[in-house]
Design an enzyme around this catalytic site. Structure first.
Site, PDB file in Angstrom:
ATOM      1  N   ASP A   1       0.867  -1.163   0.000  1.00  0.00           N
ATOM      2  CA  ASP A   1       0.000   0.000   0.000  1.00  0.00           C
ATOM      3  C   ASP A   1       0.917   1.230   0.000  1.00  0.00           C
ATOM      4  OD1 ASP A   1      -2.243   1.719   0.534  1.00  0.00           O
ATOM      5  OD2 ASP A   1      -1.563   1.753   2.626  1.00  0.00           O
TER       6      ASP A   1
ATOM      7  N   ASP B   1      -0.049   4.922   0.988  1.00  0.00           N
ATOM      8  CA  ASP B   1      -0.216   5.927   2.036  1.00  0.00           C
ATOM      9  C   ASP B   1      -0.213   5.289   3.420  1.00  0.00           C
ATOM     10  OD1 ASP B   1      -0.384   7.868   0.069  1.00  0.00           O
ATOM     11  OD2 ASP B   1      -2.547   7.596  -0.149  1.00  0.00           O
TER      12      ASP B   1
END
Ligand SMILES: [Mg+2]
Length: 313
Positions: free
Chosen positions: A9, A11
């Site tokens: 991922d 963020d």
């Protein structure tokens, strides 16, 4: 031969998340990210970011701006001797204000589309791969793609404290959001991946086990002292949870009551039965004793039934 990958991922996993980051100058790598990526790359892992970027569909940034942010991430990593092999993003969101991007997409996590496309385009073995992220939807996407998963729980999270490489816990009622492991940051996640993924066969080690999706605990002689201690700690925690969860149950209470009634009825029936030999015994005494013994038998069966139910709870 297909490659193994670590899907990341973006963020709050690779970079700090100010919310819909549109300005390359706002890119801040999280501490230790470059070390984690360098270690994984050194062990032949492909490193691929998969990120939802609904800010594009919401009209908060353009795809051009997003590309610039991603170029800045790669630039900062390169300065530190690290790199990402690819960055996949999903700009779509149903019913969003920017019409061109207002649609449902199989690539928006928790759907696994980005991972599946990356696997096709980059010749990846999903079952030998991992997904690392800080939200349930990352874990769901990883599981749906057939990868093992690690949930990042930062130190400031409200969830219970976790140690390095803790095995995962249920995240609510959703089985699909159960991670295989949790970690406090990407460095710890890299530790878990390197520890849990057997080395590939090589000329130097032709007997090494192939990659697999299994979660077997390796024999203790292959584990360091700290890993053995960690496994023991995990087992102890699971036992405590098991005990706490099963200290009391309704079926156990009913089993206890039924067992008590069975004993009482048996004693009464036995006393009546013994009394049959007395000359003063009434003609009903035989049937009364049989009645008590029948009740005892029924209660005993009930007690055993609820006891077994309790064991299967
Ligand atoms: Mg995130």
């Amino acid at each position: 031969m297909p490659h193994k990958a670590v899907f990341l991922d973006r963020d709050n996993t690779v970079i700090d998340d100010p919310g819909y980051l549109a300005d390359p100058q706002g890119v801040r790598l999280l501490p230790g990210v470059e070390e984690a990526l360098t270690r994984l790359a050194g062990a032949s892992w492909r490193l691929i970011v998969v990120t939802n970027q609904s800010g594009v569909a919401r009209g908060l940034l353009t795809e051009d701006m997003l590309q610039q942010v991603h170029a800045e991430i790669q630039r900062q990593l390169a300065q530190r001797g690290a790199k990402l092999d690819a960055i996949y993003y999903c700009p779509f969101l149903p019913e969003a204000p920017v019409e061109a991007y207002a649609r449902d997409s199989d690539e928006r996590k928790p759907k696994p589309g980005m991972l599946l496309r990356a696997a096709r385009e980059m010749d990846l073995d999903l079952r030998a791969s991992w997904m690392v992220g800080d939200s349930d939807r990352d874990i769901q996407a990883g599981r749906r793609a057939g990868c093992r998963t690690i949930l990042i729980r930062h130190d400031g999270d409200q969830s219970e404290p976790v140690g390095q490489g803790d095995r995962g816990e249920p995240a609510g009622q959703d089985d699909e959001a159960w991670p295989d492991f949790t970690a406090r940051n990407l460095q710890e996640a890299a530790e878990v991946i390197l520890r849990e993924s057997p080395a590939e066969p090589s000329a130097a080690n032709p007997n090494a086990a192939p990659q697999s999706g299994g979660r077997e605990i390796r024999p203790s002689h292959e584990m360091s002292d700290s890993q053995v201690l960690q496994e023991l700690l995990q087992m102890a925690r699971q036992l405590v949870r098991l005990r706490e969860g099963r200290e009391f149950s309704v079926s156990k209470l009913i089993a206890g009551i039924a067992q008590g009634l069975a004993l009482l009825a048996f004693v009464l029936g036995a006393v009546k039965f013994i009394g049959l030999s007395s000359p003063a015994a009434s003609s009903d005494a035989f049937w009364q004793s049989m009645g008590y013994l029948a009740i005892a038998g029924f209660c005993q069966v009930a007690a055993l039934t609820f006891f077994l139910m309790n064991r299967q709870d």
